[in-house]
Design a protein around this motif. Sequence first.
Motif, PDB file in Angstrom:
ATOM      1  N   UNK A  99       3.183 -97.049 -17.959  1.00 18.80           N
ATOM      2  CA  UNK A  99       4.451 -96.619 -17.355  1.00 18.80           C
ATOM      3  C   UNK A  99       5.212 -95.685 -18.299  1.00 18.80           C
ATOM      4  N   UNK A 100       6.024 -94.797 -17.721  1.00 20.86           N
ATOM      5  CA  UNK A 100       6.837 -93.882 -18.530  1.00 20.86           C
ATOM      6  C   UNK A 100       7.968 -94.666 -19.193  1.00 20.86           C
ATOM      7  N   UNK A 101       8.236 -94.436 -20.478  1.00 22.03           N
ATOM      8  CA  UNK A 101       9.378 -95.106 -21.130  1.00 22.03           C
ATOM      9  C   UNK A 101      10.678 -94.423 -20.708  1.00 22.03           C
ATOM     10  N   UNK A 102      11.105 -94.696 -19.457  1.00 21.15           N
ATOM     11  CA  UNK A 102      12.259 -93.969 -18.882  1.00 21.15           C
ATOM     12  C   UNK A 102      13.551 -94.242 -19.645  1.00 21.15           C
ATOM     13  N   UNK A 103      13.617 -95.425 -20.290  1.00 20.89           N
ATOM     14  CA  UNK A 103      14.851 -95.729 -21.043  1.00 20.89           C
ATOM     15  C   UNK A 103      15.056 -94.730 -22.184  1.00 20.89           C
ATOM     16  N   UNK A 104      13.963 -94.165 -22.672  1.00 17.40           N
ATOM     17  CA  UNK A 104      14.120 -93.156 -23.729  1.00 17.40           C
ATOM     18  C   UNK A 104      14.235 -91.746 -23.152  1.00 17.40           C
ATOM     19  N   UNK A 105      13.635 -91.539 -21.966  1.00 15.45           N
ATOM     20  CA  UNK A 105      13.631 -90.193 -21.383  1.00 15.45           C
ATOM     21  C   UNK A 105      14.963 -89.855 -20.714  1.00 15.45           C
ATOM     22  N   UNK A 106      15.464 -90.761 -19.897  1.00 17.09           N
ATOM     23  CA  UNK A 106      16.669 -90.483 -19.101  1.00 17.09           C
ATOM     24  C   UNK A 106      17.852 -89.945 -19.907  1.00 17.09           C
ATOM     25  N   UNK A 107      18.207 -90.624 -21.009  1.00 14.66           N
ATOM     26  CA  UNK A 107      19.393 -90.150 -21.746  1.00 14.66           C
ATOM     27  C   UNK A 107      19.216 -88.750 -22.329  1.00 14.66           C
ATOM     28  N   UNK A 108      17.951 -88.304 -22.450  1.00 17.51           N
ATOM     29  CA  UNK A 108      17.709 -87.009 -23.087  1.00 17.51           C
ATOM     30  C   UNK A 108      17.756 -85.853 -22.086  1.00 17.51           C
ATOM     31  N   UNK A 109      17.743 -86.148 -20.792  1.00  8.18           N
ATOM     32  CA  UNK A 109      17.635 -85.073 -19.801  1.00  8.18           C
ATOM     33  C   UNK A 109      18.877 -84.166 -19.767  1.00  8.18           C
ATOM     34  N   UNK A 110      20.090 -84.743 -19.787  1.00 11.35           N
ATOM     35  CA  UNK A 110      21.279 -83.857 -19.816  1.00 11.35           C
ATOM     36  C   UNK A 110      21.301 -82.988 -21.074  1.00 11.35           C
ATOM     37  N   UNK A 111      20.839 -83.561 -22.191  1.00 10.32           N
ATOM     38  CA  UNK A 111      20.792 -82.818 -23.456  1.00 10.32           C
ATOM     39  C   UNK A 111      19.881 -81.588 -23.334  1.00 10.32           C
ATOM     40  N   UNK A 112      18.781 -81.783 -22.581  1.00 12.35           N
ATOM     41  CA  UNK A 112      17.847 -80.668 -22.339  1.00 12.35           C
ATOM     42  C   UNK A 112      18.583 -79.504 -21.688  1.00 12.35           C
ATOM     43  N   UNK A 113      19.349 -79.826 -20.652  1.00 12.20           N
ATOM     44  CA  UNK A 113      20.064 -78.781 -19.904  1.00 12.20           C
ATOM     45  C   UNK A 113      21.125 -78.123 -20.781  1.00 12.20           C
ATOM     46  N   UNK A 114      21.832 -78.945 -21.567  1.00 12.84           N
ATOM     47  CA  UNK A 114      22.864 -78.403 -22.471  1.00 12.84           C
ATOM     48  C   UNK A 114      22.274 -77.422 -23.483  1.00 12.84           C
ATOM     49  N   UNK A 115      21.060 -77.703 -23.909  1.00 13.02           N
ATOM     50  CA  UNK A 115      20.442 -76.883 -24.954  1.00 13.02           C
ATOM     51  C   UNK A 115      19.774 -75.612 -24.436  1.00 13.02           C
ATOM     52  N   UNK A 116      19.814 -75.380 -23.137  1.00 17.57           N
ATOM     53  CA  UNK A 116      19.134 -74.207 -22.579  1.00 17.57           C
ATOM     54  C   UNK A 116      19.576 -72.922 -23.271  1.00 17.57           C
ATOM     55  N   UNK A 117      18.580 -72.122 -23.631  1.00 17.98           N
ATOM     56  CA  UNK A 117      18.887 -70.854 -24.281  1.00 17.98           C
ATOM     57  C   UNK A 117      17.686 -69.935 -24.125  1.00 17.98           C
ATOM     58  N   UNK A 118      17.896 -68.627 -24.086  1.00 14.25           N
ATOM     59  CA  UNK A 118      16.752 -67.702 -23.981  1.00 14.25           C
ATOM     60  C   UNK A 118      15.968 -67.620 -25.284  1.00 14.25           C
ATOM     61  N   UNK A 119      16.365 -68.389 -26.293  1.00 13.74           N
ATOM     62  CA  UNK A 119      15.697 -68.311 -27.595  1.00 13.74           C
ATOM     63  C   UNK A 119      14.685 -69.433 -27.815  1.00 13.74           C
ATOM     64  N   UNK A 120      14.552 -70.322 -26.844  1.00 10.68           N
ATOM     65  CA  UNK A 120      13.773 -71.544 -27.092  1.00 10.68           C
ATOM     66  C   UNK A 120      12.352 -71.566 -26.524  1.00 10.68           C
ATOM     67  N   UNK A 121      11.816 -70.396 -26.186  1.00  8.25           N
ATOM     68  CA  UNK A 121      10.466 -70.351 -25.619  1.00  8.25           C
ATOM     69  C   UNK A 121       9.450 -71.085 -26.483  1.00  8.25           C
ATOM     70  N   UNK A 122       9.502 -70.834 -27.776  1.00 13.06           N
ATOM     71  CA  UNK A 122       8.535 -71.433 -28.693  1.00 13.06           C
ATOM     72  C   UNK A 122       8.647 -72.950 -28.725  1.00 13.06           C
ATOM     73  N   UNK A 123       9.857 -73.478 -28.595  1.00 12.71           N
ATOM     74  CA  UNK A 123      10.034 -74.938 -28.611  1.00 12.71           C
ATOM     75  C   UNK A 123       9.290 -75.600 -27.456  1.00 12.71           C
TER      76      UNK A 123
END
Lengths: 419, 419
Positions: A127-151
């Motif tokens: 099973x996916x460890x959703x307890x660790x994934x869920x809290x990180x999803x908004x952070x993903x969106x906040x960090x959006x930038x045209x500079x992060x292709x390599x990441x």
Amino acid sequence: MPNKSPFTKIKGGVCAPNGFQAAAVSAGIKNPDDPRLDLALIYSEAPCVAAGTFTTNRVKAAPVKVSQAYMKADQVQAIVANSGNANACTGVEGISDSRKTAKIISKCLGLRQRQIAICSTGVIGLPMPMTRIEPKLPELVENLSPKNGEDVARAIMTSDTCKKEISVAFDCGEHRVRIGACAKGAGMICPSMATMLCFITTDANVHPDCLQKAVQEAVEMSFNRITIDGDMSTNDTVIVLANGQSGMPAPARNSEECRKLREALVYVMTKMAKSLVRDGERVTKFVTVEVKGAKTYLDAKKVAEAVANSALVKSSWNGNDPNWGRIIHAVGYSRASVREELIDIHINGKPACLGGLQAKTQMETLRNIVAKDEFTITINLNRGNAEYEVYTSDLSPEYIDFNRSEYAYWKQARKDGLV
Amino acid sequence: MPNKSPFTKIKGGVCAPNGFQAAAVSAGIKNPDDPRLDLALIYSEAPCVAAGTFTTNRVKAAPVKVSQAYMKADQVQAIVANSGNANACTGVEGISDSRKTAKIISKCLGLRQRQIAICSTGVIGLPMPMTRIEPKLPELVENLSPKNGEDVARAIMTSDTCKKEISVAFDCGEHRVRIGACAKGAGMICPSMATMLCFITTDANVHPDCLQKAVQEAVEMSFNRITIDGDMSTNDTVIVLANGQSGMPAPARNSEECRKLREALVYVMTKMAKSLVRDGERVTKFVTVEVKGAKTYLDAKKVAEAVANSALVKSSWNGNDPNWGRIIHAVGYSRASVREELIDIHINGKPACLGGLQAKTQMETLRNIVAKDEFTITINLNRGNAEYEVYTSDLSPEYIDFNRSEYAYWKQARKDGLV
């Protein structure tokens, strides 16, 4: 000599085309103590035309099922991907986890849920460890930038030893167009079992039908040439997003612009596919197996795949052994229409076997070629005009050693209370 | 509990049945300085009914072509076999070498040339060192004795680590009948590439048609269960000689005696086939893959072979990893008709996966089973009643290492002036 390629390499990976942004974070999916990036997002500000190809395995991972449905139903313009867990063989719970991920991301982006494609790679059956994934999803969106292709290229890596990305620019009519891509591979012994992911972005303007056809054709010329038996893992996915932000007008079907775009997709995907072979698990050699003179295309394909997939042939390459006996043996059991006394085998153009018999080339000469880290085996069946080519690797003792156990995954899942 | 097997083990190998003699000598075929036995002869004093099955590889070794032709044309009653060189991909010269061998042996035995079957195993693509073989052939005939069964089993070994032979006695009507056999195998990762030889002798009395049918059936139930994709090496051969010296009268077709003989052939060949797996190159585990509940026999076979042939699955066994994810993955790409949510996987009867999902069995329990040197994987597709079973092994780093080079063969061939 001038570089004749119409494609100029540029920087930026999947963020190289106009209007794309990306982000990657560490969610500790495989191991909460490991700070490596394992969760990534690719996003186009403008609506996209999207196309994809997915695994033909009858056992499909949850994200594959969800993404296929979403891409049919709506206009996808973002991709969320994770490494560390394939979310495969996880039943309704797995489907629900993939959907929930899409839902959260879509809310943060102000999109509909079905505009998000989801991809996962890693171990099967946990099973996916959703307890660790869920809290990180908004952070993903906040960090959006045209500079992060390599990441993003880094975050989707599993057993890959290096990131795979490329971005190129080319002229399409009077407009400059960009394509960016990142990919991940894995085991190469039987590539059908490696999860392969490839995300491609472009600011070209393209009709949906034209894009889908172009993607299928390019996958056939690239990733399927390293997918020895045409089968794929539970998670294999290629997704292309085209947002039209280059400013080029929509090209007519079968126009010169369409052809150019198809060529560019083949170019980018072939580069990615070859880089997957080069970085196959514990691989030391990149080998092109070229079959000529077959009666039919299918015969050529059967022979190329039998040779490229033979553990004994691949082991001999690992030992720098120019063993044409094992090659002709594989040709013989490929089920293609062949005649032993017509078969020629060349290694980098030097004859190893002519008319089914040992050629006069000095064994040392052939041995020196096979000792290199890249060479081409050419098999001429001398029965017709059909051809096929695949890209493969050697097989090392270290590969087996590397693949002996995924037990650590289970131990972590136990700690997480998931099993 | 009483032993219910109708077959009593006896001594003597291929010489156990009445009227068979054998001999083996060292001809230094691979290496003139190595005193190991590498040339063998099996001979029946009385005329025989003979039957055989040969490789389906399109590239057939010279001895296979010659033996097939001879068995069609005449009544074979002797087999000459060598290890150290496969006489494959050796053109007209190879055919001529095989024929010459048969000719010399037939003269010494007072038989017709076509009454001799010829078998070779070893490296592909090198001419036979006939200067070393020819002088040894009369010696072979001189040494014939009913005590040399075991020597034949030893002489045909290549990378085998132990000889494989068996002999049993059983009652056929009112008569005591004997069957003897010896076999050799090799690499097990992709058994289609191993040269497999099996010679079977019996003093049963049997009709030629009945014998041929019985042999084909027994091979299907035994050696083809370890021949993952149904393909065979350039040299694979099973030959059965029945000389009727038990004194039993010729049984009627479809009689109880015929059935008994068929059973005995299945018993002997299955024992030999399993011993080939157990002695596969650098193998540490013997694994039975049992598929149940398939819609069709072909579906069951596809699934069993996909799993048994998967390098990733086999690597995980080597690491004692009860990785059902990789197993279901292989089930998915087998091209059989399956439904993920119906698939159950048991390891020695303990559920690892139920309905496509992780079962509740403790991972340690499964791990302890897979750590053993023999276990059974049962895959129930829950879609029908068809079944299939194959015997396979793990895949070790040492296997690859072992198969990296056959270069030494070429160096010797150079010394011999053959290349």
